[in-house]
Write a protein that holds these residues in place. Structure first.
Motif, PDB file in Angstrom:
ATOM      1  N   HIS A 240      66.082  44.509 104.299  1.00 41.91           N
ATOM      2  CA  HIS A 240      67.180  45.535 103.286  1.00 41.91           C
ATOM      3  C   HIS A 240      66.525  46.577 103.132  1.00 41.91           C
ATOM      4  O   HIS A 240      67.154  46.356 101.854  1.00 41.91           O
ATOM      5  CB  HIS A 240      68.326  44.863 103.967  1.00 41.91           C
ATOM      6  CG  HIS A 240      68.654  43.496 104.837  1.00 41.91           C
ATOM      7  ND1 HIS A 240      69.389  43.711 106.197  1.00 41.91           N
ATOM      8  CD2 HIS A 240      68.252  41.975 105.162  1.00 41.91           C
ATOM      9  CE1 HIS A 240      69.558  42.940 106.859  1.00 41.91           C
ATOM     10  NE2 HIS A 240      68.761  42.396 106.233  1.00 41.91           N
ATOM     11  N   ILE A 241      66.906  47.566 102.955  1.00 45.36           N
ATOM     12  CA  ILE A 241      66.366  48.752 102.194  1.00 45.36           C
ATOM     13  C   ILE A 241      67.325  50.069 102.506  1.00 45.36           C
ATOM     14  O   ILE A 241      67.844  50.577 103.195  1.00 45.36           O
ATOM     15  CB  ILE A 241      65.072  49.262 102.472  1.00 45.36           C
ATOM     16  CG1 ILE A 241      64.504  50.304 101.016  1.00 45.36           C
ATOM     17  CG2 ILE A 241      64.990  50.453 103.635  1.00 45.36           C
ATOM     18  CD1 ILE A 241      62.635  50.669 101.082  1.00 45.36           C
ATOM     19  N   ALA A 242      68.182  50.183 100.983  1.00 46.42           N
ATOM     20  CA  ALA A 242      68.903  51.389 100.808  1.00 46.42           C
ATOM     21  C   ALA A 242      68.399  52.530 101.066  1.00 46.42           C
ATOM     22  O   ALA A 242      67.868  53.083  99.998  1.00 46.42           O
ATOM     23  CB  ALA A 242      69.641  50.839  99.217  1.00 46.42           C
ATOM     24  N   ALA A 243      68.267  53.255 101.859  1.00 44.80           N
ATOM     25  CA  ALA A 243      67.915  54.303 102.769  1.00 44.80           C
ATOM     26  C   ALA A 243      68.346  55.560 103.232  1.00 44.80           C
ATOM     27  O   ALA A 243      68.509  57.098 102.650  1.00 44.80           O
ATOM     28  CB  ALA A 243      66.793  53.976 103.641  1.00 44.80           C
ATOM     29  N   VAL A 244      70.270  55.621 103.298  1.00 50.83           N
ATOM     30  CA  VAL A 244      71.061  56.060 102.919  1.00 50.83           C
ATOM     31  C   VAL A 244      72.152  55.740 102.018  1.00 50.83           C
ATOM     32  O   VAL A 244      72.456  54.972 101.531  1.00 50.83           O
ATOM     33  CB  VAL A 244      71.224  56.587 104.815  1.00 50.83           C
ATOM     34  CG1 VAL A 244      70.450  56.890 104.864  1.00 50.83           C
ATOM     35  CG2 VAL A 244      72.018  54.886 105.022  1.00 50.83           C
ATOM     36  N   GLU A 245      72.508  57.584 101.897  1.00 50.07           N
ATOM     37  CA  GLU A 245      74.315  56.960 100.541  1.00 50.07           C
ATOM     38  C   GLU A 245      74.589  58.094 101.356  1.00 50.07           C
ATOM     39  O   GLU A 245      74.871  58.757 102.131  1.00 50.07           O
ATOM     40  CB  GLU A 245      73.500  57.810  99.757  1.00 50.07           C
ATOM     41  CG  GLU A 245      71.888  57.273  99.142  1.00 50.07           C
ATOM     42  CD  GLU A 245      72.220  58.109  97.217  1.00 50.07           C
ATOM     43  OE1 GLU A 245      72.364  57.602  96.401  1.00 50.07           O
ATOM     44  OE2 GLU A 245      71.642  58.987  98.026  1.00 50.07           O
ATOM     45  N   GLY A 246      75.987  57.154 101.657  1.00 53.95           N
ATOM     46  CA  GLY A 246      77.480  57.940 101.757  1.00 53.95           C
ATOM     47  C   GLY A 246      77.851  58.296 100.982  1.00 53.95           C
ATOM     48  O   GLY A 246      78.377  58.313 100.136  1.00 53.95           O
ATOM     49  N   GLU A 247      79.326  59.074 101.576  1.00 55.78           N
ATOM     50  CA  GLU A 247      80.298  59.300 100.779  1.00 55.78           C
ATOM     51  C   GLU A 247      81.278  59.988 102.443  1.00 55.78           C
ATOM     52  O   GLU A 247      81.364  60.170 103.291  1.00 55.78           O
ATOM     53  CB  GLU A 247      79.932  61.061 100.558  1.00 55.78           C
ATOM     54  CG  GLU A 247      79.089  61.678  99.621  1.00 55.78           C
ATOM     55  CD  GLU A 247      78.496  62.962  99.032  1.00 55.78           C
ATOM     56  OE1 GLU A 247      79.564  63.560  99.406  1.00 55.78           O
ATOM     57  OE2 GLU A 247      78.095  62.623  98.070  1.00 55.78           O
TER      58      GLU A 247
END
Length: 351
Positions: A240-247
């Protein structure tokens, strides 16, 4: 001193300087040796005329081996021969520059074709029903290769590591969403006879890996077991790779540094290999492109280049193949073009 000789001398020098300036520009790349030889000849003639105008009694005289020069003509001849000898050393550089320019032209042509193909697409991308698999060797590297797998991830069998492009909160998608995360969550969980998820194995294990934290850094990798995917698909682990960031109220966007994502991912897989795992293959989706908030071509090229760079920096890596995953016809077209354009690869992905 003759005014006419001075004018001719100045004209020859100016012409030689102009020719050298033009040869040093982009248009002269790959031909600087050939273009500077006439400039040297012009300088030599100019110096001979100038010296003859000052020393009109300077003469040329016969010598052994056919022909020799004396006086002002001898100086001009020496200047020309010395210049030729120096310029001859630039020939290999011109040949290298010419070959590089040809490669750059070919890459530009392929990129333009790719951009035109993407711009011409008015229809929505079509998901591919059939899964295919191709490998592309890396130049000078018999140990590692890049590949391309097409179609739905749920149809991919016998790849050791599945990569889950997750958000920085490591919150997996709901199982009815059309995402990689949802596919992994559903197929990795235990289901009843009706196909309903009854034990959410991978999501639960991922929550344990978070150890009470609400966020991880962009590009961080967490490893979980494959759940039911081990038996059904031959998967050995999920990365599992943190590839997107959310707001809030803005949705998700792709992280900036894809190269770090790939480097962290493959480094973690190799760490597991050193601990005794036999992880030889990785399937890598186009990180962060599911929501449409990213450049598909840039993403595919960045991931492929990062994987090649990792193998070049870690020649002893036990990973054998990294596969890009292309789910739609548009993604397949982009990935195949990228695997064709990259200069570090031999050949191209299957057509």
């Amino acid at each position: 001193m003759s005014i006419m000789l001075l004018v001719v001398t100045g004209g020859l020098i100016a012409t030689g300087i102009g020719l050298q300036v033009w040869a040093s520009g982009p248009r002269g790349q790959g031909r600087r040796y050939a273009l500077q030889l006439p400039a040297v000849l012009l300088y030599s003639l100019a110096s001979a005329l100038f010296l003859y105008s000052i020393f009109p009694d300077s003469v040329s005289e016969g010598r052994a081996m056919g022909f020799g020069l004396g006086g002002a003509a001898g100086f001009a001849g020496f200047f020309m021969l010395a210049s030729y000898a120096w310029l001859s050393k630039t020939r290999p550089q011109d040949e290298t520059a010419s070959a590089l320019k040809a490669v750059e032209r070919e890459n530009a042509r392929l990129r333009k074709r790719l951009d035109s193909a993407l711009a011409a697409r008015d229809d929505a991308p079509v998901p591919l029903a059939r899964s295919t698999r191709d490998e592309t060797p890396i130049k000078g590297n018999r140990r590692h290769q890049l590949g391309l797998i097409t179609g739905n991830l749920a149809n991919v069998l016998d790849v050791d590591v599945w990569v889950n492009p997750e958000n920085t909160r490591m919150e997996m998608s709901r199982i009815n969403e059309p995402t990689i995360s949802a596919t992994i969550r559903y197929h990795g969980g235990s289901r009843d006879v009706g196909g309903h998820l009854v034990v959410d194995r991978i999501a639960l294990e991922l929550a344990e890996r978070m150890a009470g934290h609400t966020h991880v850094a962009a590009g961080q990798v967490l490893i979980t077991g494959p759940g039911e995917l081990r038996e059904s698909h031959g998967v050995k682990c999920i990365a599992h790779i943190a590839a997107v960031e959310g707001e809030p109220a803005s949705g998700f966007r792709q992280v900036m540094d894809l190269e770090r994502c790939v480097r962290n991912l493959l480094g973690e897989v190799d760490r597991l290999n050193e601990a005794g795992e036999g992880l030889r293959s990785v399937v890598l989706p186009l990180l962060g492109t599911g929501g449409g908030n990213s450049d598909l071509g840039r993403t595919a090229e960045g991931l492929a280049s990062a994987a090649v760079g990792y193998f070049q920096a870690h020649p002893a890596s036990r990973i054998r193949t990294v596969y890009l995953l292309a789910y739609t016809d548009a993604q397949v077209e982009v990935c195949r073009s990228v695997l064709t354009v990259l200069p570090e690869l031999n050949g191209s992905a299957g057509k």
